[in-house]
Design a protein around this motif. Structure first.
Motif, PDB file in Angstrom:
ATOM      1  N   ILE A  37       8.942 -11.979  -2.091  1.00 44.11           N
ATOM      2  CA  ILE A  37       8.499 -10.604  -1.788  1.00 44.11           C
ATOM      3  C   ILE A  37       8.067  -9.791  -3.075  1.00 44.11           C
ATOM      4  O   ILE A  37       7.181  -9.062  -3.245  1.00 44.11           O
ATOM      5  N   LEU A  38       9.184  -9.815  -4.144  1.00 41.79           N
ATOM      6  CA  LEU A  38       9.132  -9.122  -5.124  1.00 41.79           C
ATOM      7  C   LEU A  38       8.005  -9.659  -6.083  1.00 41.79           C
ATOM      8  O   LEU A  38       7.211  -9.089  -6.986  1.00 41.79           O
ATOM      9  N   GLY A  39       7.786 -10.968  -6.197  1.00 39.45           N
ATOM     10  CA  GLY A  39       6.528 -11.615  -6.977  1.00 39.45           C
ATOM     11  C   GLY A  39       5.173 -11.477  -6.411  1.00 39.45           C
ATOM     12  O   GLY A  39       4.329 -11.544  -7.214  1.00 39.45           O
ATOM     13  N   ALA A  40       5.228 -10.869  -5.117  1.00 37.98           N
ATOM     14  CA  ALA A  40       3.951 -10.487  -4.712  1.00 37.98           C
ATOM     15  C   ALA A  40       3.226  -9.108  -5.087  1.00 37.98           C
ATOM     16  O   ALA A  40       2.257  -8.851  -5.072  1.00 37.98           O
ATOM     17  N   PHE A  41       4.034  -8.346  -5.656  1.00 33.32           N
ATOM     18  CA  PHE A  41       3.640  -6.958  -6.107  1.00 33.32           C
ATOM     19  C   PHE A  41       2.844  -7.186  -7.547  1.00 33.32           C
ATOM     20  O   PHE A  41       3.246  -8.089  -8.387  1.00 33.32           O
ATOM     21  N   ASP A  42       1.577  -6.513  -7.444  1.00 36.28           N
ATOM     22  CA  ASP A  42       0.816  -6.506  -8.671  1.00 36.28           C
ATOM     23  C   ASP A  42       1.476  -5.659  -9.688  1.00 36.28           C
ATOM     24  O   ASP A  42       2.096  -4.586  -9.424  1.00 36.28           O
ATOM     25  N   PRO A  43       1.173  -6.139 -11.131  1.00 34.53           N
ATOM     26  CA  PRO A  43       2.043  -5.383 -12.120  1.00 34.53           C
ATOM     27  C   PRO A  43       1.443  -3.968 -12.129  1.00 34.53           C
ATOM     28  O   PRO A  43       2.151  -3.235 -12.605  1.00 34.53           O
ATOM     29  N   GLU A  44       0.299  -3.493 -11.726  1.00 36.31           N
ATOM     30  CA  GLU A  44      -0.297  -2.322 -11.727  1.00 36.31           C
ATOM     31  C   GLU A  44       0.525  -1.296 -10.798  1.00 36.31           C
ATOM     32  O   GLU A  44       0.367  -0.080 -11.087  1.00 36.31           O
ATOM     33  N   ILE A  45       1.214  -1.691  -9.900  1.00 35.00           N
ATOM     34  CA  ILE A  45       1.876  -0.879  -8.816  1.00 35.00           C
ATOM     35  C   ILE A  45       3.187  -0.291  -9.725  1.00 35.00           C
ATOM     36  O   ILE A  45       3.561   0.955  -9.448  1.00 35.00           O
ATOM     37  N   ALA A  46       3.577  -1.121 -10.575  1.00 33.23           N
ATOM     38  CA  ALA A  46       4.751  -0.571 -11.435  1.00 33.23           C
ATOM     39  C   ALA A  46       4.409   0.644 -12.605  1.00 33.23           C
ATOM     40  O   ALA A  46       5.315   1.061 -13.236  1.00 33.23           O
ATOM     41  N   SER A  47       3.048   0.673 -12.527  1.00 28.42           N
ATOM     42  CA  SER A  47       2.557   1.811 -13.832  1.00 28.42           C
ATOM     43  C   SER A  47       1.697   2.689 -13.046  1.00 28.42           C
ATOM     44  O   SER A  47       0.814   3.311 -13.664  1.00 28.42           O
ATOM     45  N   LYS A  48       1.734   2.970 -11.958  1.00 28.60           N
ATOM     46  CA  LYS A  48       0.708   4.054 -11.234  1.00 28.60           C
ATOM     47  C   LYS A  48       0.855   5.310 -11.894  1.00 28.60           C
ATOM     48  O   LYS A  48       2.333   5.919 -12.179  1.00 28.60           O
ATOM     49  N   SER A  49       0.015   6.101 -11.903  1.00 26.41           N
ATOM     50  CA  SER A  49      -0.128   7.410 -12.524  1.00 26.41           C
ATOM     51  C   SER A  49       0.841   8.455 -11.609  1.00 26.41           C
ATOM     52  O   SER A  49       1.469   9.467 -11.946  1.00 26.41           O
ATOM     53  N   SER A  50       0.572   8.303 -10.027  1.00 29.46           N
ATOM     54  CA  SER A  50       1.208   9.164  -9.236  1.00 29.46           C
ATOM     55  C   SER A  50       1.306   8.292  -8.074  1.00 29.46           C
ATOM     56  O   SER A  50       0.743   7.018  -7.730  1.00 29.46           O
TER      57      SER A  50
ATOM     58  N   PRO B 181       4.509 -11.075 -16.658  1.00 27.24           N
ATOM     59  CA  PRO B 181       3.534 -10.296 -16.131  1.00 27.24           C
ATOM     60  C   PRO B 181       3.924  -9.213 -15.119  1.00 27.24           C
ATOM     61  O   PRO B 181       3.550  -8.359 -14.879  1.00 27.24           O
ATOM     62  N   GLN B 182       4.971  -9.698 -14.377  1.00 25.58           N
ATOM     63  CA  GLN B 182       5.575  -9.153 -13.007  1.00 25.58           C
ATOM     64  C   GLN B 182       6.849  -8.422 -12.915  1.00 25.58           C
ATOM     65  O   GLN B 182       7.327  -7.418 -11.933  1.00 25.58           O
TER      66      GLN B 182
ATOM     67  N   PRO C  21       0.826  -1.156  -0.278  1.00 22.73           N
ATOM     68  CA  PRO C  21       0.105  -0.024   0.086  1.00 22.73           C
ATOM     69  C   PRO C  21       1.023   1.247  -0.025  1.00 22.73           C
ATOM     70  O   PRO C  21       0.433   2.270  -0.501  1.00 22.73           O
ATOM     71  N   TYR C  22       2.278   1.449   0.492  1.00 21.05           N
ATOM     72  CA  TYR C  22       2.640   2.712   0.820  1.00 21.05           C
ATOM     73  C   TYR C  22       3.942   2.734   0.153  1.00 21.05           C
ATOM     74  O   TYR C  22       4.770   1.741  -0.253  1.00 21.05           O
ATOM     75  N   ASP C  23       4.110   3.838  -0.555  1.00 18.52           N
ATOM     76  CA  ASP C  23       4.760   4.137  -1.645  1.00 18.52           C
ATOM     77  C   ASP C  23       6.226   4.329  -0.963  1.00 18.52           C
ATOM     78  O   ASP C  23       7.372   3.726  -1.681  1.00 18.52           O
ATOM     79  N   ASP C  24       6.553   5.078   0.273  1.00 13.64           N
ATOM     80  CA  ASP C  24       7.839   5.334   0.620  1.00 13.64           C
ATOM     81  C   ASP C  24       8.321   3.946   1.377  1.00 13.64           C
ATOM     82  O   ASP C  24       9.532   3.722   1.182  1.00 13.64           O
TER      83      ASP C  24
END
Length: 547
Positions: free
Chosen positions: A232-245, A297-298, A201-204
């Protein structure tokens, strides 16, 4: 007298009927006392810890009682619930002291005040080390509480002590926590909780998490640490890497440092460096497979420069087997979606068409991928013809379950590339000489380059040969090449999962409408010669001597 006697007896009976009641009351009161004692004991434990907490926050004179609470925390194996209660109380104490500024050294502080601040910080460090040890405790509830307390301390540290990122994130509480989470001491449950509640959830936290993981990942990491980082790295959703902000921070934005992680490029750069460190280590076969399966995908969304993945993918292809298929899938994704130039892709794909592929357990997966890789109608006809011809040649020695996949696949390719249909309608210039002497097939089976095999000058005589196959299903499906191409395409999924046992069972379960006519002579001897009988010896006896 009778009246007196009756009164006395009645009085006695009443006493007897009332005798059991006091005994019952005594029993109940005993149980009540035990319950009250246990309740009062647990209440007294909580009251004792709350009293110590209030006294510490009330005056500096009671700072020494921090050591009492800390001792309860450190003896969690014996104290149990009391240890957990003391840990929560200490978290409130230190957060309150940091918020009031009691753990920060004033500019013009006396020697006594400086010593107090140093002592408080040393106790604070001991408390954090204890919480890190609790992450590996046997009780899952204690593990989760320790994680929550550590993250609460991190937030208060960053906001109240005004520490630089190098002190609060990279070298402080957070770095120690990340190192512990990535190690082999903690369970997968607490690692997953850390990822789901904080990293995602948290960007920082995610940004500095990438940095801390990269710092702690050495040149020769253990297999367990590498497995944990891949998880740990595989748990991230692909959308997180392309967030607009990037707008969700665990530490308040007005407390963030000037170089806060404000851009997605900074996130990608740190994730890319961490992935490259993992890819350059000596990975096991299972680790390499896991990375290849999540490549498209990830992993690729985190890379600013996708060419950095080429060496890993080509090395994985050279490993052979299912690893080669997974590597080609990653390469094809980079070519199709990211416009990466890789001229040797179809050369490597063509090299996988070996005799073993039609006998392999990965046959179904291979044909699914092959159908995807050759789906484009813009591929050169010579390239497509090489794949068709090579698989037709391999089908001559393939099991029936493999042949029934090859023929529909060839049919679909011929429909998509009509120029290749010359391979099934080619007529020889010297048909008489061909019938008498035969001819050499111009197709070069040993040529590695699919553009130089001369497949377009050849013909699909292999499919014509398969029309005489011993298995009726193979012979029937091979005849679709000789018929008119009226069907648009075959669905390969209908043929991929057939096995020889299933095909044999289908034939045996068919109802025979017209029994075949069989005529034979019963031999008098099977393993020995017929010396006196006029009948010929059996073929078995003529080939082998059993006497």
């Amino acid at each position: 007298m009778p009246g007196v006697i009756g009164e006395t007896s009645t009085t006695k009976k009443r006493k007897r009927s009332q005798d059991p009641a006091p005994a019952t009351d005594i029993t109940r009161s005993g149980k009540t006392r035990k319950t009250e004692k246990s309740a009062s004991r647990s209440a007294s434990l909580g009251e004792e810890i709350l009293l110590l907490e209030s006294q510490i926050l009330e005056s500096r004179r009671h700072y020494n009682k921090i050591t009492t609470l800390l001792a309860y925390c450190q003896d969690y194996a014996a104290q149990g619930k009391k240890s957990l209660t003391a840990a929560v109380a200490l978290c409130r104490v230190f957060c309150r002291l940091m918020a009031m500024g009691n753990m920060s050294k004033p500019r013009q502080a006396s020697e006594n005040e400086t010593m107090i601040v140093q002592w408080l910080r040393s106790q604070f460090e001991s408390y954090k080390e204890t919480l890190l040890d609790l992450l590996a405790a046997a009780d899952p509830g204690m593990q989760s509480t320790a994680l929550t307390l550590l993250m609460r301390l991190l937030k208060e540290e960053s906001e109240s002590l005004h520490l630089a990122p190098e002190n609060s994130w990279r070298d402080g509480t957070f770095a120690s926590l990340v190192s512990k989470i990535a190690g082999s001491d903690v369970t997968g449950v607490i690692r997953e909780e850390f990822v789901e509640k904080y990293l995602k959830p948290y960007d920082d936290i995610r940004y500095y998490g990438f940095i801390c993981l990269s710092d702690m990942y050495g040149d020769t990491p253990s297999e367990a640490v590498t497995d944990n980082l891949i998880f740990i790295l595989g748990a991230f959703d692909p959308e997180i890497a392309s967030k607009s902000s990037l707008d969700k921070f665990y530490v308040s934005e007005n407390r963030q440092a000037k170089n806060k992680p404000s851009t997605l490029t900074m996130h990608r750069k740190q994730a890319q460096e961490l992935w490259l460190k993992i890819l350059k280590t000596d990975l096991t076969k299972s680790q390499r497979k896991s990375i290849l399966n999540m490549m498209a995908p990830q992993i690729t969304p985190w890379f600013n420069r996708l060419e950095f993945l080429m060496d890993f993918l080509t090395d994985s292809f050279d490993a052979g087997g299912s690893m080669s298929l997974a590597a080609l899938t990653g390469l094809f994704h980079l070519m199709q979606e990211k416009n990466l130039d890789y001229p040797q892709f179809y050369h490597k794909l063509y090299s996988l068409l070996s005799p073993e592929i039609l006998h392999s357990k990965h046959r179904s997966r291979f044909f699914r991928l092959l159908d995807t890789f050759l789906a484009s109608t813009h591929l050169p006809a010579a390239l497509v013809a090489s794949f068709i011809k090579r698989l037709a040649r391999l089908a001559l020695n393939a099991p029936p379950s493999g042949i029934v996949v090859v023929i529909p696949w060839i049919y679909n390719l011929l429909k998509n590339h009509p120029i290749c249909t010359f391979m099934i309608h080619r007529k020889a210039e010297y048909s008489a000489a061909l019938t008498a002497e035969g001819m050499d097939d111009p197709f070069d089976m040993h040529e590695a380059d699919p553009m130089e095999t001369n497949a377009l000058e050849s013909s699909l005589w292999e499919i014509y040969t398969l029309q005489s196959h011993y298995h009726p299903n193979v012979a029937t499906i091979a005849k679709i090449i000789s018929a008119q191409f009226t069907k648009q395409a075959y669905n390969l999924e209908d043929f991929l999962d057939h096995t020889y046992l299933q095909m044999l069972g289908t034939e045996l379960s068919k109802e025979v409408k017209k029994p075949p006519v069989i005529e034979y002579d019963i031999p008098k001897r099977i393993f020995f010669r017929n010396h006196d009988a006029p009948e010929k010896d059996s073929l078995l006896v003529r080939l082998w001597d059993f006497s």
